[in-house]
Design an enzyme around this catalytic site. Structure first.
Site: not given
Length: 529
Positions: A6, A336-338, A273
């Protein structure tokens, strides 16, 4: 959900008296550290997770060489299987023969299905112990299995002994009680994961979430895209050979978990990811060039080519094969975290990915970033935020919950098992700060997230990310004892929760963890035996 990620940078206390005593009164926050060592706790007081109610009463049952396990008159094959598994679990420490027989009459351990069992629900049970034996009653075989795990805790850690006289009536607070293991950053074998399943199931955890793919590795064979595993699985964080599971190995794990009433939720992370997949197949990249394998721990740099139809053929075929292998209701699609996917493209991609999951007869689970797009009806959001998560992000999750999307709570600064306990902890990360055992336990899922009422909380899950974890010893050290707090938060009634009572119940589990050769962190504020 992951690294520099993060930031990149009871009701219970049983006395010999017949009446059950409130756990809050006996184990609540008014108790003081050191005032009651675990050895002083009566057997029913040591149960973890704390049951809904328990009562110690009268003489118990002598568990010894003549004990048999009786599976009743129903001829139910699943009940018979529960009885056989319980016998196997009890033989190990006791050395007793423990034959499993049909019929309901006679002394011993009696398994009884009763569809009308009041208050038991799908997983609850009643345990009654007296001189003539121990009777386990439930509406379902899953309830009987959980009753058997409670019985294990009432017996000595090793050798025959006495099941104390009394009654336990129990059922879970939340339907979903999960643990996740990341086999993508570092590869682990099916046998290693089976060991975790056994450890989790004895504390009534009923879901295993498998993070199967990430930038560093692809760990499940897919027939229609064979290089995903062969090429994409040939590495891990820091280098090394990596590895992957064949379909048969995955089926074996799913079946093994299912026999212990643990559902498997597989995750294929997307649209980010995905570097491992893109290193195997150039066509998954917008420029048509294969990516180099990645062995670091940064996140947010990869993205599927969301404008190409071939991308959606890929996810349809991958999720279709995985759905056929997975009997459970859920498929996890990450999300997430794209960071490399523009917001509009992310929303459009997630629309199509969710439709693919529905096409294959499953329910979507995704990390809570899906709330910023368009969650499908009934899609489950897994919240991994923490104290510093922006208010707008939390509000999006609350709005989705209000619209009918269930929420799994995995707050990173409470339940991420890869967070260090303290500065001296050798494995692990600390991007959310340190997470000591007390912090991991001391919160209430029913009131944790503003705007998300308890009725919208499907349950809780403790993820274990493996950027820094490559061996069983480190895995268990980081999971234990914090995963036992997860088990209690997911199962026990709110009124049974309280640190001072829990830390004594936890301390009482130390000899069991030792006997099972489980490496665990001996938290200094827990009065270990």
């Amino acid at each position: 959900m992951r690294v520099p990620r993060r930031t990149l940078a009871a009701l219970l206390v049983l006395a010999a008296a017949p009446a059950a005593v409130s756990c809050t009164a006996a184990h609540g926050d008014d108790a003081r550290p050191g005032d009651e060592p675990p050895a002083a706790l009566a057997p029913y007081e040591r149960l973890l997770p704390a049951p809904v109610s328990a009562r110690a009463q009268g003489p118990g049952y002598a568990f010894g060489p003549g004990t048999v396990i009786r599976t009743g008159l129903t001829q139910d094959e699943e009940v018979r299987r529960v009885g056989e598994l319980l016998a196997e679990q009890l033989r190990g420490p006791s050395g007793l023969p423990l034959p499993v027989v049909g019929g309901a009459d006679g002394d011993g351990i009696r398994l009884r299905l009763d569809e009308g069992a009041e208050g038991a629900g799908e997983e609850g049970y009643r345990l009654e112990s007296g001189p003539g034996g121990v009777t386990l009653t439930a509406r379902t075989p899953a309830g009987l299995f959980h009753a058997g795990q409670t019985l294990r805790q009432l017996l000595p850690v090793s050798g025959p002994g006495t099941v104390p006289g009394g009654t336990v009536t129990d059922a879970p607070r939340f339907a979903y009680r999960g643990a996740m293991v990341d086999v993508a950053r570092h590869f682990f074998t099916v046998e290693q994961v089976k060991r975790y399943v056994d450890q989790l199931a004895q504390y009534k955890v009923n879901t295993l979430h498998l993070h199967l793919t990430d930038d560093q590795g692809w760990r499940i064979a897919i027939d229609s895209w064979p290089k995903l595993a062969r090429t994409g699985g040939a590495g891990q964080v820091g280098g090394g050979p990596g590895g992957y599971w064949t379909k048969e190995q995955y089926r074996e794990l799913v079946a093994y978990a299912g026999e212990r009433y643990v559902d498997v939720v597989p995750e294929i992370d997307m649209p980010g990811h995905v570097n491992a997949a893109q290193s195997a197949y150039a066509e998954l990249n917008c420029d048509g060039k294969a990516r180099e394998p990645y062995t670091g721990i940064k996140v947010g740099f990869s993205s599927l080519c969301v404008g190409e139809e071939r991308t959606y053929e890929f996810i349809d075929q991958v999720l279709g094969e995985l759905a056929e292998l997975t009997p459970g209701k859920y498929l996890h699609i990450g999300g997430d975290e794209a960071n490399s996917t523009p917001a509009a493209d992310y929303a459009a991609f997630m629309d199509r990915a969710q439709a693919v999951v529905a096409k294959h007869g499953k329910t979507v689970v995704a990390w809570h970033q899906l709330a910023t797009a368009r969650p499908a009806k009934g899609a489950v959001l897994q919240y991994w935020g923490h104290d510093r998560t922006p208010a707008a992000e939390k509000a999006a999750v609350a709005a989705a919950a209000k619209a009918g999307n269930p929420v799994i709570l995995s707050p990173a600064d409470r339940l991420y098992l890869d967070m260090k306990y303290e500065k001296a902890t050798k494995p692990g990360l600390a991007w959310t700060g340190y997470v000591p055992v007390k912090r991991a336990y001391s919160w209430d899922p029913g009131s944790y997230l503003n705007g998300v009422p308890e009725s919208a909380v499907l349950g809780v899950e403790a993820p274990l990310w493996t950027e820094t974890i490559a061996a069983r010893g480190d895995w268990e050290l980081m999971a234990y004892p914090r995963v036992l707090g997860l088990a209690e938060l997911g199962w026990s009634p709110a009124g049974a929760l309280g640190w001072d009572g829990y830390r004594r119940r936890l301390a009482a589990q130390g000899p069991r963890l030792d006997a099972q050769d489980i490496a665990y962190y001996r938290a200094p504020d827990v009065p270990w035996s």
